[in-house]
Structures are given as structure tokens and as C-alpha cells.
Design an enzyme around this catalytic site. Structure first.
Site, PDB file in Angstrom:
ATOM      1  N   ASN A 318       0.836  -1.202   0.000  1.00 45.47           N
ATOM      2  CA  ASN A 318       0.000   0.000   0.000  1.00 45.47           C
ATOM      3  C   ASN A 318       0.871   1.253   0.000  1.00 45.47           C
ATOM      4  O   ASN A 318       0.786   2.111   0.888  1.00 45.47           O
ATOM      5  CB  ASN A 318      -0.943  -0.012   1.202  1.00 45.47           C
ATOM      6  CG  ASN A 318      -2.210   0.780   0.953  1.00 45.47           C
ATOM      7  OD1 ASN A 318      -2.329   1.475  -0.065  1.00 45.47           O
ATOM      8  ND2 ASN A 318      -3.158   0.704   1.861  1.00 45.47           N
ATOM      9  N   HIS A 349      -8.324   3.408   8.516  1.00 43.66           N
ATOM     10  CA  HIS A 349      -8.778   2.109   8.021  1.00 43.66           C
ATOM     11  C   HIS A 349     -10.208   1.801   8.443  1.00 43.66           C
ATOM     12  O   HIS A 349     -10.932   1.130   7.702  1.00 43.66           O
ATOM     13  CB  HIS A 349      -7.841   1.002   8.511  1.00 43.66           C
ATOM     14  CG  HIS A 349      -6.661   0.779   7.615  1.00 43.66           C
ATOM     15  ND1 HIS A 349      -5.461   1.445   7.766  1.00 43.66           N
ATOM     16  CD2 HIS A 349      -6.504  -0.034   6.533  1.00 43.66           C
ATOM     17  CE1 HIS A 349      -4.619   1.046   6.825  1.00 43.66           C
ATOM     18  NE2 HIS A 349      -5.218   0.160   6.071  1.00 43.66           N
TER      19      HIS A 349
END
Length: 495
Positions: A318, A349
Site C-alpha cells: 500500500n 482504516h
């Protein structure tokens, strides 16, 4: 999930059409902005229904905040609003509608839009309020010197290439692509004293797109055939815990978490291929003339699977989110930048407890890994044979540590996560604490050392530049600086 894949495949075809018929040499930036935005909103509406209005609302209110607050403090207000709006949406989705479900939901695209809103707000603040000499080389390269129009803002946040799965890109890179300046590069003369601008031929992304689609196909095949036979939940099966030996349990822990990664490989690589198919993501040529379409790539699979340190894994997983965390948090933190960055990552998140357990564990693992590396690694790098053995051991340790850390991220809830950790007697937590007690941890250098690590390519001496070019594709610790090099190449272009 089916809607998501169908929309991404449609976006891939639309990207090819966009590059062919709406190329910057044939069409004005205004038309490209309008088409990219409308296609993006259409895909969002098809995939998520009227929940897609959240994307427009979040972007619209953030733009209004930028206009009325002013450049001095708008980055703070935009950061708080965008992250708060995302968190409220995640709370309602998780605890009111759909707890524990992995189905694609509207908060996924909002996570990317939140990154874009906050990063652009900081870039405008850096470019229009702060003094140039107060900026780091990284911030100077990305600084935006004028307020974007509403159309440019919506196009950046909601374009069809990145609205569903990203990845994050800098505002300057996106505008440069839309206006057709992506392939104007700077070529230094041999003596390194003068720069002359020239325009490269429009490179074709076809080979890069084909390679990435092949990776997508293999990842999807692996996910559909292998992943379901190695469920992560089996790590907390009572019979398995009672009968399996520790080596077997840790081996299954590793393979089950490895099998959980291909779905991310598929989604992120397909998103990267879509951007490339539209002509976005070209990073430049290497010394052999090979094209590199990884300007906004989100992962490097080989480096992930063969990581020999916790940092190496994080630097290649990521990637664009790691860049975002570095730019808006780590570089600007006044204390404990590592801890603040992990906390922000957990909040971004979502609101599942497992996310927070993962990132709290990640703080311990990162600090312990850094302490071990700083204190003992130099004893094992002199001899190639010894270093090879050291790399094998650190690879095994890294893979086990990463798998151990992310189990709560997959299990989501507190009870199964604590069941797993208690079955392991919290062994790596305890080991990390002991490492931090035994080995001194050097303080993070946020001064000259950091500036040196992100020094732009055009400020290096010729011999340093050659060395950087030689090593830029074989190492992983320079993933941030690679991004800076291509961004700085646009410095001389007219904004």
C-alpha cells in the site's frame, strides 16, 4: 463485489478510449476534466447506488472549507472534517448495517477521497502560505501554488480512473497528466551544470498494462483456488491449537496470511492498470531507455513476499497510503511520529477493533525491528555468506512477525483476536518489549538526515545521480525518494 469488478473492467475500457480519443493533444483540459468526473460519478452510482452522494458531499464541503477558511488553517479543518466524515460513515456501516462483512462498500472509495482531500489541503497550505525556505524538498516539490477550480477539485477526487480503488496520486501529478505535460522531462547535460527541457515521444502503456492484467489474472486465480482452502480462522480452531506443534502452527500462520494477500494484489494492480491505460502513471525512462509505469503503483509483490525487515514490508505494501501517512503525519509530527502515524492509519482504516489491535501491535514490532537492525545488523554484512544467512533468518522472522501482527486485521473482532494471541502466549509482544528494554533505540532524526534522504535528483552530483539510478530499482528503502524524483522533474514546468 461483482459490481465492483464489472465497474473496474468498464473503467479499463473507458481508460483506453479516454487515451485514444480524448488525448491531451486532441482535447482541451476542460473536456478531459468533465469526462473524467462524469464517468467517475456514473461508476460510483452504478456500484454503490445513492451512497455515492457521500463522495460529492464530502468533496463539496471540503472545497467550501478551503475557500472560506483560507490557506493559513484550511489544512487542519479539512483534515478534521474529511477524517471525521469518513469515520461517521464507517461507524454507521459497521455497527448499524453490516458488521463483519467483506463486501465492497462505499466507505472504501471514501478512504481514497479522504487521502486526496487532506493531502491537497496540506499541499496548498505549503505552496500558498508557508515560506519556501521552510519547506522540506519533498514538500517543495509537491506544493500547489494556486487554488484549484471546483471542476479540477472534483476531477481529482472523483475521476473514473481512481474513484473505486485509487490509488492516491499527488494533485500536481494528476493535473500534469490532464494537461498533457506528463512526458515533458528534464535532461541534464553531461557536465550536470545546465538543464534543457525536451519532450519525449508519447510512450505506450500497452506492455505495462498487459503485464499488470496478467498479474491480476494470476492473483484472482490464486484467490479463487487456494485462499479458501487456507482460512485464517483456522488459526484459532480449538482442535488445531490443541494438537498442532508450534512449528506447524507458525507455518500455517504464514501460509494462511500469504494466501489472504492476492485479493489485494488483484484490486490494486487492476487499479494501477486502469490509470496506465489512460496514460497516467508514467515515471520516466531508466538509463537503458526502459519505460517505467509505476509512478502511482500501490505495491511491489516481489519485495513484499521476500521482505527481510518489517520496514521493507511496509514500504512496499500500500505504497501510496504510506506516502500519504508520511506527508500529512510523520513529517509534521511534533512528538513520537511512529506512534502518531500508526494511530492515524488505524483511524483511517476503520472502526473494527481488530484494526486497532493490529496497529498497536505494529508499533511494537516496528520499534523492536528498528532496534535490532540498528544494533546488530552491522555485524552480519561484511561477509556475503554470513549476510546471506542473516537475510534468510530475517526473512523468516519478518514473515512470521507480519502474519502475527495482521491476524486481528483479518479477524476484525476482539474475542477471536485475543483467542489467537493468548494461544501464542503473546510471545511476539513480550519478545518486542524485551528487545526494547535490552537494545537502545536511536531517536528519529528529523533534521539533516531526513532531508538528505529525500534530496531531489536534480540537486545531486552527477556521480551520486548515477549511483541512485543504478540502485533505484533494486532496493526498497527508497520508495519515497523515487516518488520525489519524478515529481521534482515537473518543477521547471509551468504550473
Amino acid at each position: 463485489q461483482v459490481n465492483f469488478v464489472v465497474c473496474q473492467l468498464f473503467a479499463l475500457l473507458a481508460a483506453i478510449w479516454f487515451r485514444t480519443y480524448l488525448h491531451s493533444s486532441k482535447t482541451s483540459p476542460f473536456i478531459r476534466h468533465v469526462v473524467a468526473t462524469l464517468l467517475g460519478l456514473y461508476l460510483a452510482l452504478f456500484c454503490f447506488g445513492w451512497y455515492a452522494l457521500h463522495f460529492v458531499i464530502q468533496s463539496g464541503i471540503s472545497y467550501y472549507i478551503m475557500i472560506i477558511i483560507g490557506v493559513e488553517n484550511m489544512h487542519k479543518y479539512c483534515f478534521v472534517f474529511a477524517l471525521g466524515y469518513l469515520t461517521v460513515c464507517q461507524i454507521t456501516r459497521v455497527y448499524i448495517f453490516d458488521y463483519g462483512q467483506y463486501s465492497a462498500d462505499f466507505s472504501g472509495p471514501m478512504m481514497i477521497i479522504t487521502q486526496k482531500i487532506t493531502s491537497l489541503a496540506f499541499e496548498i497550505h505549503d505552496g500558498m502560505f508557508r515560506k519556501n525556505e521552510d519547506l522540506t524538498p519533498s514538500q517543495r516539490c509537491l506544493a500547489v501554488r494556486r487554488m484549484p477550480s471546483l471542476l479540477e477539485y472534483l476531477s481529482y477526487n472523483c475521476n473514473f480512473m481512481g474513484i473505486l480503488a485509487g490509488p492516491l496520486c499527488s494533485y500536481k501529478d494528476y493535473i500534469t497528466f490532464i494537461e498533457g505535460r506528463s512526458y515533458q522531462l528534464q535532461q541534464s547535460e553531461a557536465n550536470g551544470k545546465e538543464d534543457t527541457k525536451y519532450e519525449q515521444m508519447d510512450p505506450s502503456p500497452n506492455i505495462a498494462v498487459a503485464q499488470k492484467l496478467l498479474v491480476c489474472g494470476l492473483s484472482l486465480l490464486f484467490h479463487m483456488t487456494i485462499t479458501k482452502t487456507l482460512p485464517v480462522e483456522y488459526n484459532i480452531d480449538d482442535n488445531f491449537i490443541a494438537t498442532a506443534s508450534w512449528p506447524i502452527r507458525f507455518f500455517y500462520l504464514y501460509v494462511s496470511l500469504m494466501a489472504a494477500r492476492p485479493k489485494y494484489y488483484f484490486a490494486w494492480t487492476l487499479a494501477d492498470a486502469i490509470n496506465n491505460a489512460a496514460g497516467f502513471g508514467f515515471r520516466g525512462y531508466d538509463k537503458n531507455g526502459a519505460m517505467h509505469w509505476d509512478l502511482i503503483s500501490n505495491l511491489r509483490i516481489q519485495q513484499i513476499e521476500f521482505s527481510t525487515s518489517f520496514k521493507m514490508f511496509l514500504d512496499n505494501w500500500n505504497i501510496q497510503t504510506a506516502l500519504w501517512l508520511k506527508r500529512v503525519c510523520y513529517e509534521r509530527a511534533t512528538f513520537s511520529p511512529t506512534i502518531q502515524t500508526f494511530i492515524l492509519s488505524a483511524i483511517w482504516h476503520g472502526v473494527y477493533p481488530g484494526y486497532y489491535l493490529t496497529f498497536l501491535t505494529g508499533i511494537l514490532m516496528t520499534l523492536a525491528a528498528r532496534a535490532i537492525r540498528n544494533n546488530i545488523r552491522h555485524y552480519f554484512v561484511e561477509s556475503p555468506a554470513v549476510k546471506f544467512c542473516y537475510d534468510i533468518i530475517t526473512w523468516m522472522a519478518t514473515q512470521v512477525a507480519v502474519s502475527y501482527t495482521v491476524v486481528p486485521f483479518v479477524l476484525l473482532s476482539v474475542k477471536p483476536s485475543f483467542t489467537f494471541y493468548s494461544s501464542c502466549y503473546f510471545c511476539l509482544h513480550i519478545a518486542s518489549i524485551l528487545v526494547l528494554l535490552v537494545f537502545p533505540l536511536k531517536r528519529t532524526q528529523k533534521g539533516s538526515k531526513k532531508h538528505e534522504s529525500i534530496q531531489p535528483a536534480w540537486s545531486k552530483k552527477p556521480e551520486e545521480e548515477n549511483l541512485l539510478q543504478k540502485n533505484s530499482y533494486s532496493t526498497t528503502n527508497n520508495s519515497f525518494s523515487q516518488k520525489q524524483e519524478i515529481t521534482c522533474r515537473y518543477q521547471a514546468l509551468k504550473q
